[in-house]
Each structure stands twice: as C-alpha cells, then as structure tokens.
Write an enzyme that holds these catalytic residues in place. Structure first.
Site, PDB file in Angstrom:
ATOM      1  CG  HIS A  38      -5.694  -0.569   1.849  1.00 42.38           C
ATOM      2  ND1 HIS A  38      -5.498   0.758   2.154  1.00 42.38           N
ATOM      3  CD2 HIS A  38      -4.645  -1.244   2.388  1.00 42.38           C
ATOM      4  CE1 HIS A  38      -4.383   0.886   2.864  1.00 42.38           C
ATOM      5  NE2 HIS A  38      -3.853  -0.311   3.019  1.00 42.38           N
TER       6      HIS A  38
ATOM      7  CB  CYS B 269      -1.012   0.002   1.140  1.00 41.75           C
ATOM      8  SG  CYS B 269      -0.350  -0.312   2.783  1.00 41.75           S
TER       9      CYS B 269
ATOM     10  CG  ASP C 153      -8.172   2.823   0.945  1.00 40.45           C
ATOM     11  OD1 ASP C 153      -7.069   2.236   0.925  1.00 40.45           O
ATOM     12  OD2 ASP C 153      -9.090   2.506   1.714  1.00 40.45           O
TER      13      ASP C 153
END
Length: 374
Positions: free
Chosen positions: A279, A75, A277
């Site tokens: 993820h 990430c 994000d």
C-alpha cells in the site's frame, strides 16, 4: 569496494532496527532463521532482497481504456506477484541470493523483474493479472481474494515458457500427491494430447531450457494452498501449524491480511507476523534499452511491518516452491510430521491418491489462442 557497499547497506537499514524488540526469540523469514541479538543486519538484508511490488501510477491504461493506476484495488494482485517473484528467484538465483543497491545483478534477475513490469506485454504484469481475473468473475479494478489471485497465476503460468512452472492450487483444503507428480512429470503436450497421463520415468534428465523452455523432467512446482482458518477470526488451534509453514525450506510465505487490505506475509516473530505492504503508490518504471531495470523501488529498504497473528483475516493462501522432486518429497515429510500428525483439527489434508469422488485430474495445458476477438 564490495565491503564498503555492504557496510553502507547495513547503515541504511540500521536506522530501523529499533522497530524490532530486543528478544532472544528467533525470527523466521521464508525458511531461514535469524537471531535479533546477533544478526539483525542479516535479517534486514534478507528482507530487502525480496522483490517488493506496490501500487503504481501512470502506466498504460489496462485494456486500452481502463485504469492507469491500481491504487486502492490492486493490493492482492501485488502480493500474488511478490509470492511468484520469490518462487522465480529461488528457481533461478537460489534462496540465499542477496540484493545490494547499485550492485550489478545477473541477467536472470533483470529478466525476472521484467516479467512483472506494468506493461501489457509482460507475462505477470498488473495488466495481465487484471484481465485474466475477468475470467474468474472479477471486473478490472475489483478487489481480489487469495484464491482468485492463485487461480490467475495458475492460468498465466501456462503462457510462461521461460520459467516453465507447474502451478498447483489445492481444492477443498486437500493437497493430492499423485496429481502433483502427474503434473510436474507431464511432458509438453499439445491440447489434443491433454488427456494423456503418460509419466516421464524418474531417470529422465533434469529440466533444461532447450526447446523454447521445455524439456522432459520435473517441472518446478509452485504450490498454493488457499485456506479458511476460521469464520470471522482465525481459530487459535491453527496458529502453531500456520507458523510452522514459514519454517519450511520450501516456504514462499502467505497471502492474506485484513478485509480489503492484502499483505504478503514472509515470516514471524513470536505471535507477530512479518509482512511486506503493497500500500505505497510509486510511479511506473520501465526497463532500460539494455534490458536492465532501475530496481531500487522494487526492494523495501526498511524494517518490515508486523501484526499480531490473531488480527489476521481467516482467508489466506500458503505458498511453497519445490524446484526438484526431492524438495517436494521433503515438503510432504515435513507436513506429515509437523502439521498432519500434530493437529486434531488439521489446517489442510495431504493425501496420496486422487479422491475417487472428485472429477479426474487433467494437468492444465496452454490453451489455443486465436486473435479473433482477443
């Protein structure tokens, strides 16, 4: 037809508008101000134009035998890719460039995107970043922090002749103006001339793409400032200065998040940070035979996430891009005015001269590469 596509884009995004509160407070996204009560659609189009890099699966194994997905560990590398991609967009297309689904994009856009595809031969791929991280003490598949990803980008940029970026990563919360100017004005050097500190005169012509991407002139600057804004939690004394950085025209946002959860912060609303994000796990995408990339999965087409600024882990890295020397001079003025003079406890220092107790500053140069044992 252009208007129709634009309206369709707004329709797609409008489903998510309720995620933003009704407020008169401005929203700041990478140096641009938006008002929710008058131009929500412009705000969301601005967000969707940022390149969005997420976990991917089914790419070729890293190092030949390593992982074929970065889910669960990549990430911060993806966030570093997003910050760098924003610098390259500003470099080639300008901060005000907008993306529209199914609209033909300039060749530079596809060339930028190809730099980040999950292939071992792409200069900023997950493969290159993970393997360069080994030199920073990180095993492939190990989680990176903001400073490590900054060091990796700094090293990889030395091999990127097309973009010819000067990447400066600050040490000890200190940005040294003299060192940055020396680095950005350094002419191309062989490793034997690495210790030369000759400076190109200000009257030198601007950067161009002759000579395999190098020419005398100011090299566009990617400035990354790793910071620790507290011990276990962010110190509230830094919040105003941290938010001020997102207002600067040179802003590339910030890398950070929560322990083992990295986000790419692109702006703020009140005391909430706005972020992309990484993820989400998507399948590997390669380029087409004509060099274009099916790019829909590289743009976040929904309202971005928000988190309270006090929930931020204190370990962060700020990013800024200065295409010309005047952009850097302007950034220095803004820092002096908005951060250095306003704070008793300063978020970082901006100094004119290289500290005498530091080792001498030598602009980094591309290392000699041999195939033996590579």
């Amino acid at each position: 037809s252009v208007l129709s596509r634009y309206e369709n884009q707004i329709t797609i995004l409008s489903d998510y508008l309720e995620e933003f509160p009704e407020t008169d407070e401005p929203v700041w996204i990478l140096g641009r101000q938006h008002h929710l009560n008058t131009d929500k659609s412009k705000l969301l189009l601005d967000v969707s134009a940022r390149l969005w890099f997420t976990y991917r699966r089914k790419f070729s194994p890293i190092g030949g035998t390593g992982p074929s997905s970065d889910a669960g560990w990549g990430c911060m590398l993806r966030c570093g890719q997003m910050m760098l991609a924003q610098a390259l967009i500003c470099r080639h297309l300008g901060r005000d460039w907008q993306w529209e689904k199914h609209k033909q994009q300039p060749e530079e856009y596809h060339r930028i995107l190809r730099c980040f595809l999950d292939r071992k031969d792409c200069c900023y791929s997950i493969h290159q970043m993970a393997q360069m991280g080994v030199g920073e003490g990180k095993s492939i598949g190990e989680w990176f922090g903001p400073n490590t990803v900054a060091q990796v980008l700094k090293k990889l940029a030395l091999f990127d002749e097309w973009n010819s970026l000067a990447v400066y990563v600050s040490m000890d919360n200190t940005v040294v103006i003299e060192d940055i100017k020396k680095m950005c004005w350094s002419p191309p050097q062989s490793s034997s001339a690495a210790h030369s500190s000759a400076r190109v005169p200000r009257s030198a012509p601007g950067w161009n793409t002759n000579m395999a991407g190098f020419s005398a002139g100011w090299k566009p600057l990617l400035l990354i400032i790793p910071l620790r804004l507290g011990i276990n939690h962010i110190n509230p004394v830094y919040i105003d200065a941290f938010k001020e950085c997102f207002k600067m025209p040179q802003s590339l946002g910030a890398l950070g998040g929560k322990p083992n959860n990295a986000y790419y912060f692109i702006g703020f609303l009140g005391n909430e940070l706005i972020y992309l994000d990484p993820h989400t796990t998507q399948s590997f995408v390669d380029w087409e035979e004509n060099g274009t990339v099916d790019d829909e999965s590289f743009h976040c087409q929904q309202a971005p996430h928000r988190m309270k600024i006090m929930n931020l882990d204190p370990s962060v890295a700020l990013g800024f891009f200065c295409k010309e020397e005047c952009d850097f001079d302007n950034w220095c003025s803004l820092v002096q005015k908005e951060i250095v003079k306003q704070q008793n406890l300063r978020m970082f220092e901006l100094v004119q001269k290289h500290p005498p107790h530091w080792p001498p500053f030598i602009p980094p140069t591309k290392p000699e590469v041999t195939t033996t044992g590579a």
